[in-house]
Design a protein around this motif. Sequence first.
Motif, short mmCIF file in Angstrom:
data_model
loop_
_atom_site.label_atom_id
_atom_site.label_comp_id
_atom_site.label_asym_id
_atom_site.label_seq_id
_atom_site.Cartn_x
_atom_site.Cartn_y
_atom_site.Cartn_z
N VAL A 142 1.00 -1.15 0.07
CA VAL A 142 -0.11 -0.02 -0.04
C VAL A 142 0.93 1.18 0.00
CG1 VAL A 142 -1.78 1.38 1.23
CG2 VAL A 142 -1.76 -1.24 1.19
N GLY A 143 0.75 2.07 -0.91
CA GLY A 143 1.51 3.43 -0.84
C GLY A 143 0.63 4.29 -0.41
N LEU A 144 1.35 5.43 0.32
CA LEU A 144 0.94 6.55 0.89
C LEU A 144 1.19 7.79 0.25
CD1 LEU A 144 1.36 5.64 4.78
CD2 LEU A 144 -0.32 5.04 3.01
N SER A 145 0.46 8.56 -0.42
CA SER A 145 0.80 9.51 -1.32
C SER A 145 0.97 10.78 -0.84
CB SER A 145 -0.55 9.58 -2.50
OG SER A 145 -1.68 10.13 -1.73
N LEU A 146 -0.12 11.44 0.11
CA LEU A 146 0.03 12.81 0.40
C LEU A 146 0.87 12.97 1.68
CD1 LEU A 146 -1.22 15.62 0.78
CD2 LEU A 146 -2.74 14.78 2.24
N SER A 147 0.98 12.17 2.59
CA SER A 147 1.73 12.17 3.94
C SER A 147 3.37 12.18 3.66
CB SER A 147 1.25 11.30 4.82
OG SER A 147 1.62 9.94 4.59
N GLY A 148 3.59 11.52 2.59
CA GLY A 148 4.97 11.17 2.42
C GLY A 148 6.03 12.00 1.58
N ASN A 149 6.98 11.22 1.18
CA ASN A 149 8.14 12.09 0.31
C ASN A 149 7.73 12.46 -1.13
OD1 ASN A 149 11.03 12.34 -0.12
ND2 ASN A 149 10.60 10.98 -1.77
N GLU A 150 6.72 11.85 -1.68
CA GLU A 150 6.50 11.97 -3.07
C GLU A 150 5.80 13.59 -3.11
OE1 GLU A 150 7.63 10.66 -5.47
OE2 GLU A 150 8.45 9.09 -4.40
N VAL A 151 4.73 13.74 -2.11
CA VAL A 151 4.33 15.23 -1.90
C VAL A 151 4.79 16.15 -1.28
CG1 VAL A 151 2.32 16.51 -1.22
CG2 VAL A 151 1.92 14.30 -2.54
N GLY A 152 5.72 15.90 -0.15
CA GLY A 152 6.56 16.55 0.70
C GLY A 152 6.28 17.88 1.22
N TYR A 153 4.77 18.00 1.64
CA TYR A 153 4.35 19.24 2.25
C TYR A 153 4.79 19.10 3.82
CZ TYR A 153 1.14 21.05 -1.18
OH TYR A 153 0.08 21.13 -2.24
N SER A 154 5.15 20.14 4.41
CA SER A 154 5.20 20.09 5.81
C SER A 154 3.61 20.20 6.13
CB SER A 154 5.93 21.44 6.28
OG SER A 154 5.46 22.41 6.25
N VAL A 155 3.37 19.91 7.60
CA VAL A 155 2.04 20.05 8.14
C VAL A 155 1.75 21.56 8.06
CG1 VAL A 155 0.73 20.10 10.25
CG2 VAL A 155 2.24 18.33 9.66
N GLN A 156 2.54 22.82 8.17
CA GLN A 156 2.26 23.88 8.09
C GLN A 156 2.07 24.47 6.57
OE1 GLN A 156 4.86 22.83 9.72
NE2 GLN A 156 4.46 23.05 11.73
N GLU A 157 2.62 23.83 5.50
CA GLU A 157 2.57 23.94 4.27
C GLU A 157 1.04 23.36 3.71
OE1 GLU A 157 6.97 24.15 2.73
OE2 GLU A 157 5.98 22.36 2.66
N PHE A 158 0.83 22.06 4.26
CA PHE A 158 -0.32 21.50 3.86
C PHE A 158 -1.69 22.32 4.31
CE2 PHE A 158 -3.56 18.21 5.08
CZ PHE A 158 -4.07 18.07 3.66
N ALA A 159 -1.41 23.05 5.53
CA ALA A 159 -2.61 23.54 6.02
C ALA A 159 -2.86 24.84 5.20
CB ALA A 159 -2.42 23.85 7.51
N LYS A 160 -2.05 25.24 4.61
CA LYS A 160 -2.04 26.77 3.98
C LYS A 160 -2.09 26.52 2.34
CE LYS A 160 0.62 29.28 7.13
NZ LYS A 160 2.14 30.23 7.21
N ALA A 161 -1.77 25.22 1.98
CA ALA A 161 -1.76 24.81 0.36
C ALA A 161 -3.17 25.04 -0.25
CB ALA A 161 -1.32 23.57 -0.02
N ASP A 162 -2.98 25.72 -1.49
CA ASP A 162 -4.34 25.31 -2.41
C ASP A 162 -5.00 24.01 -2.81
OD1 ASP A 162 -5.98 27.09 -4.75
OD2 ASP A 162 -5.04 25.27 -5.63
N ALA A 163 -6.09 23.81 -2.63
CA ALA A 163 -6.66 22.63 -2.76
C ALA A 163 -6.42 22.12 -4.14
CB ALA A 163 -8.25 22.61 -2.65
N ALA A 164 -6.32 22.84 -5.32
CA ALA A 164 -5.83 22.08 -6.51
C ALA A 164 -4.56 21.91 -6.52
CB ALA A 164 -6.33 23.44 -7.48
#
Length: 287
Positions: free
Chosen positions: A219-241
């Motif tokens: 099972v691969g994990l997309s959002l939480s890991g290396n391939e997307v690479g957001y910090s928690v703070q960046e994810f909270a502010k990121a544009d949904a698109a």
Amino acid sequence: MQALSTASSAAGREKSADLSPLQAVIFDWAGTLVDFGSLAPTQIFVEAFATFGIHITLAQARGPMGLSKWDHIRQLLQDESIAAQWLEKFGRAPANEDVDAIYARFMPMQIAKVGEFSAPIEGAVQTLQWLRANGLKVGSCSGYPREVLNQLLPQAEAAGVKPDYVVAGDELEAGGRPGPFMALANVLALGIGDVRACVKVDDTVPGIEEGLNAGMWTVGLSLSGNEVGYSVQEFAKADAADVEARVEVAEAKLKKAGAHYVVRSVADLPEVLQAIAADMRAGRKPA
């Protein structure tokens, strides 16, 4: 803040489930159970190379993620632009002794900072509780060396993340990812009778390949890991698109590597495990 997990996954953790004939789930660490965005190793690679006067980007540092850290450094030095910098600065192509030198610089920096990135990913604690409540064993392995894990594990445990077994990227003579050896070490340690009754969960391509090479479901994990690479703070502010675009790329990469399923984070795992268990009861096996 944007939602990390789905409502259906949260509901799935609240009740027991028929997970037979599954026996164990084997997790990666950074980007999978802890350290949303897999930031700890990435930033330290950049800083370690900088001490040699070599500039690497965060994107380059993420490229070989999932390998043991020595192999990760060797792979980075084979990058054309990084090798060119090394040649210009030192008058020769990088060699294994240079990998050793960077690794020696990397290790104390990583040991000093890994604890700053030990926070569990949202849903990790609850998912581990759900697995144990449903009779599954919980294994884990990491590209981190044992010295680094020794700093990470007590802090993760204090926050509620404690697998039944942990193996580090430098502990097996046979090697690390993408070989099957760390995953199979979990099989032996946990007393699992069939590798096909195990699920390997990881956010990197080498980690997915590890599970496949061991004969497991993956099972691969997309959002939480290396391939997307957001910090928690960046994810909270990121544009949904932008989030969805990055997740789409990550999903495609993990699926291309052979992942049987890809979800956004460990919080979404219960529903997928029920699907895998149903597949097994129907006679299907991991390809």
